[in-house]
Design a protein around this motif. Structure first.
Motif, short mmCIF file in Angstrom:
data_model
loop_
_atom_site.label_atom_id
_atom_site.label_comp_id
_atom_site.label_asym_id
_atom_site.label_seq_id
_atom_site.Cartn_x
_atom_site.Cartn_y
_atom_site.Cartn_z
N TYR A 24 0.86 -1.17 0.00
CA TYR A 24 0.00 0.00 0.00
C TYR A 24 0.90 1.23 0.00
O TYR A 24 1.85 1.32 0.79
CB TYR A 24 -0.91 0.00 1.23
CG TYR A 24 -1.84 -1.18 1.26
CD1 TYR A 24 -3.11 -1.11 0.69
CD2 TYR A 24 -1.44 -2.38 1.83
CE1 TYR A 24 -3.95 -2.21 0.69
CE2 TYR A 24 -2.28 -3.49 1.83
CZ TYR A 24 -3.54 -3.39 1.26
OH TYR A 24 -4.37 -4.48 1.25
N THR A 35 6.63 0.11 -5.34
CA THR A 35 5.27 -0.32 -5.69
C THR A 35 5.16 -0.58 -7.19
O THR A 35 4.50 -1.54 -7.61
CB THR A 35 4.26 0.74 -5.25
OG1 THR A 35 4.40 0.95 -3.83
CG2 THR A 35 2.84 0.30 -5.54
N HIS A 50 -1.87 -7.51 -3.64
CA HIS A 50 -2.48 -6.19 -3.81
C HIS A 50 -1.39 -5.15 -4.05
O HIS A 50 -0.39 -5.11 -3.32
CB HIS A 50 -3.27 -5.79 -2.57
CG HIS A 50 -3.85 -4.42 -2.66
ND1 HIS A 50 -3.11 -3.28 -2.41
CD2 HIS A 50 -5.08 -3.98 -3.04
CE1 HIS A 50 -3.86 -2.21 -2.61
NE2 HIS A 50 -5.06 -2.62 -2.98
N SER A 51 -1.58 -4.28 -5.05
CA SER A 51 -0.55 -3.28 -5.33
C SER A 51 -1.11 -2.00 -5.93
O SER A 51 -0.39 -1.24 -6.55
CB SER A 51 0.50 -3.86 -6.30
OG SER A 51 -0.10 -4.23 -7.53
N TRP A 53 -2.44 1.85 -5.98
CA TRP A 53 -2.08 3.05 -5.23
C TRP A 53 -3.20 3.47 -4.28
O TRP A 53 -4.39 3.32 -4.60
CB TRP A 53 -1.78 4.21 -6.16
CG TRP A 53 -0.58 4.00 -7.02
CD1 TRP A 53 -0.57 3.75 -8.37
CD2 TRP A 53 0.80 4.01 -6.60
NE1 TRP A 53 0.73 3.60 -8.81
CE2 TRP A 53 1.59 3.76 -7.76
CE3 TRP A 53 1.44 4.21 -5.39
CZ2 TRP A 53 2.97 3.70 -7.71
CZ3 TRP A 53 2.82 4.15 -5.34
CH2 TRP A 53 3.57 3.90 -6.50
N SER A 54 -2.83 3.99 -3.13
CA SER A 54 -3.78 4.52 -2.15
C SER A 54 -3.95 6.03 -2.36
O SER A 54 -3.14 6.67 -3.02
CB SER A 54 -3.28 4.26 -0.73
OG SER A 54 -3.09 2.87 -0.50
N ALA A 60 -3.02 4.39 3.22
CA ALA A 60 -2.15 3.25 2.92
C ALA A 60 -1.75 2.53 4.21
O ALA A 60 -1.81 1.30 4.31
CB ALA A 60 -0.90 3.71 2.17
N ALA A 63 -4.74 0.65 5.69
CA ALA A 63 -5.08 -0.55 4.93
C ALA A 63 -4.08 -1.67 5.20
O ALA A 63 -4.45 -2.85 5.34
CB ALA A 63 -5.13 -0.24 3.44
N ALA A 64 -2.80 -1.31 5.28
CA ALA A 64 -1.77 -2.30 5.60
C ALA A 64 -2.00 -2.89 6.99
O ALA A 64 -1.81 -4.09 7.22
CB ALA A 64 -0.38 -1.68 5.50
N VAL A 76 3.84 -1.06 3.65
CA VAL A 76 3.37 0.26 3.27
C VAL A 76 4.60 1.10 2.93
O VAL A 76 5.60 1.07 3.64
CB VAL A 76 2.51 0.90 4.38
CG1 VAL A 76 3.23 0.93 5.71
CG2 VAL A 76 2.07 2.30 3.99
#
Length: 535
Positions: A24, A35, A50-51, A53-54, A60, A63-64, A76
């Motif tokens: 993230y 990333t 998952h890759s 962008w946040s 980010a 979410a991590a 992250v």
């Protein structure tokens, strides 16, 4: 298998091979390539890593944390100033702890190649009381990912991995694992008593994390990444070197490596006993580290004697900017061949907006209108459009941090400034500008906001922007009136229309938003090439 990798790429490959389930990030130089490498990795795609962008570094980080809560390994990534944005969840992540391994990768930017400051992320890692890794080579960066994930799961804390620009953007051959580790399965081992940070729960976690500090220091003492070399004799000088500064030390010494005693530090907390052991074999210490005098300040409190401690604070090494081998030579009293620094042999080339860039037309129109007003002020933001400060436009008066343009314009208007204009990019608006616009709408601040939309995150290489094709809806949702929300196409042929709208909205006593929209020239050219290649 061996690969020639950037430091960023070695980190990304190391994370994939260590069983990563999600990265993230918000793009920020010098961290962006991590990333992007995962996004372009065939293995990552096969594994469903998952890759995407946040919207910003805070989302980010959160979410991590969510992925770690479910028992999977997450990373992250951000640049140093991005850690400021993520600071709330980052510091609290030490209180929640981890379930699956969690690495917070931060790329610092000494010499401020593309940043507003030189802050050193190690201070925030120490502040949060979490372990820190600082690789000294691309191979270490790769290898450390597995170690850091393992440690995160062992001590149930996130791990901060800190790199700097030269490590992130230099290449070396890296030896890869034969077989990548499998991803963790989802588990439900995370305890609500740790993850629900009510004061009663958080106090217990705070006691536990504080009590863990001696254990973390002992792990650093025994770490393979921290190496003491005294060569069995007493030395005049001992050098403590961390991260990439270790390479500068070795390069400066060359074949005379045994002329000083050395302590390499790449895992923190600072192994205090190793520092004392080094000091016992020397008459003085030199501290070599990229960034701020983080180790140097601590060493002065670690030693029980009045031994001289030299480094950035004492002037033997420069107080600001990046280090290099010549700095190390001068600090060690080694002769330096003068006159070969890059600054002396390479002509400077100041940055400029690309030819054909839509931001150029926005600034041309804005300057044309603002000549009609005395003491107009334009509040800028972070992005390639910040170059509007330079000739020939000289169009902005401030640029502080992501999203500050709108809130600073509002504050100036609150003080009585008129006209107060904010200019912000599309990605920066969704990163940090929306809440400022809500504040402005709620008070009907007398400001004009220009969201210069080039349909991408242009400054960092053309990554997807979180708000693409959503800005009108976002502005309406935040309460901007329809009559004062405009979309224009920034082209010379539309200059009359654009200047008319800017003038009209400056005269309006309230919040207005103008969205000049035209694709970035760099991404447009790439898209045209891709389209041609498919034909």
């Amino acid at each position: 298998m061996k690969k020639l990798l950037l430091g960023d790429e070695a980190i990304a490959q190391g994370a994939i091979d260590a069983g990563l389930s999600g990265v993230y990030a918000y793009p920020g130089t010098p961290s962006t390539e991590i990333t992007e490498y995962i996004q372009n990795s065939k293995l990552a795609a096969e594994r469903g890593i998952h890759s995407r962008w946040s919207a910003n570094e805070k989302t980010a980080m959160e979410a991590a944390l969510g992925m770690s809560f479910m028992g999977k390994r997450a990373m992250v990534c951000m640049k140093h100033v991005g850690l400021n944005v993520a600071a709330d969840p980052f510091v609290n992540s030490a209180m929640t702890g981890t379930n699956g391994g969690l690495i917070v990768l931060v790329a610092d930017d000494p010499s401020m190649h593309s940043s507003q400051d030189e802050q050193d992320s190690r201070y925030l890692g120490k502040f949060a009381m979490i372990p820190i890794f600082e690789p000294s080579s691309q191979q270490e960066a790769y290898d450390m990912m597995d170690k850091a994930f393992e440690m995160s799961e062992q001590v149930m804390l996130p791990v901060l991995m800190r790199v700097t620009t030269r490590m992130a953007h230099s290449r070396a051959v890296v030896e890869l694992k034969d077989e990548p580790r499998q991803q963790n399965a989802i588990n439900y081992d995370a305890e609500a008593s740790s993850w629900v940070l009510l004061p009663a729960n958080a106090r217990k976690r705070n006691e536990k994390v504080t009590a863990q500090q001696p254990e973390l220091e002992q792990m650093a003492m025994q770490s393979e990444y921290n190496q003491l070399k005294t060569f069995g004799k007493h030395h005049k000088t001992g050098v403590v070197a961390s991260g990439i500064a270790w390479n500068y030390l070795l390069e400066a010494l060359g074949s005379d490596a045994e002329s000083v005693a050395m302590l390499k530090v790449s895992q923190y907390p600072l192994p205090k006993q190793l520092v004392r052991d080094l000091a016992a074999e020397c008459d003085e210490l030199l501290i070599a580290e990229e960034g701020q005098p983080f180790i140097e300040e601590m060493v002065r409190g670690v030693l029980e004697s009045s031994m001289p401690v030299k480094g950035r604070l004492s002037g033997e090494l420069p107080r600001t900017g990046e280090l290099n081998p010549d700095h190390m030579k001068r600090a060690l009293g080694i002769a330096v061949e003068e006159g070969h620094e890059a600054s002396q042999v390479v002509a400077p080339r100041p940055p400029a907006l690309c030819q054909g860039c839509g931001h150029r037309d926005v600034y041309a129109a804005l300057n044309d209108v603002l000549r009609e007003y005395e003491n107009a002020r334009v509040f800028g933001d972070i992005g390639c459009y910040t170059l509007g400060f330079l000739p020939p436009y000289r169009a902005i008066h401030t640029c502080v941090d992501m999203g500050a343009s709108i809130t600073m314009a509002k504050g100036a208007a609150d003080a009585g400034q008129w006209p107060a204009v904010a200019i912000i990019g599309d990605s920066t608006f969704t990163h940090s500008g929306m809440t400022g616009l809500l504040d402005a709408v709620n008070e009907n601040a007398n400001i004009t906001v220009i969201i210069s939309d080039n349909l991408t995150t242009g400054m960092t290489g053309g990554q997807d922007s979180a708000g693409t094709n959503k800005f009108e809806a976002i502005c309406r949702g935040l309460g901007v009136e329809e009559d004062h929300l405009h979309v224009v196409v920034p082209l010379p042929k539309n200059m009359e229309e654009i200047t008319r709208i800017i003038r009209q909205e400056i005269e309006y006593k309230g919040v207005s938003v103008i969205i000049p929209r035209r694709e970035c020239m760099q991404t447009l050219q790439r898209h045209l090439k891709q389209k041609k290649a498919k034909q």
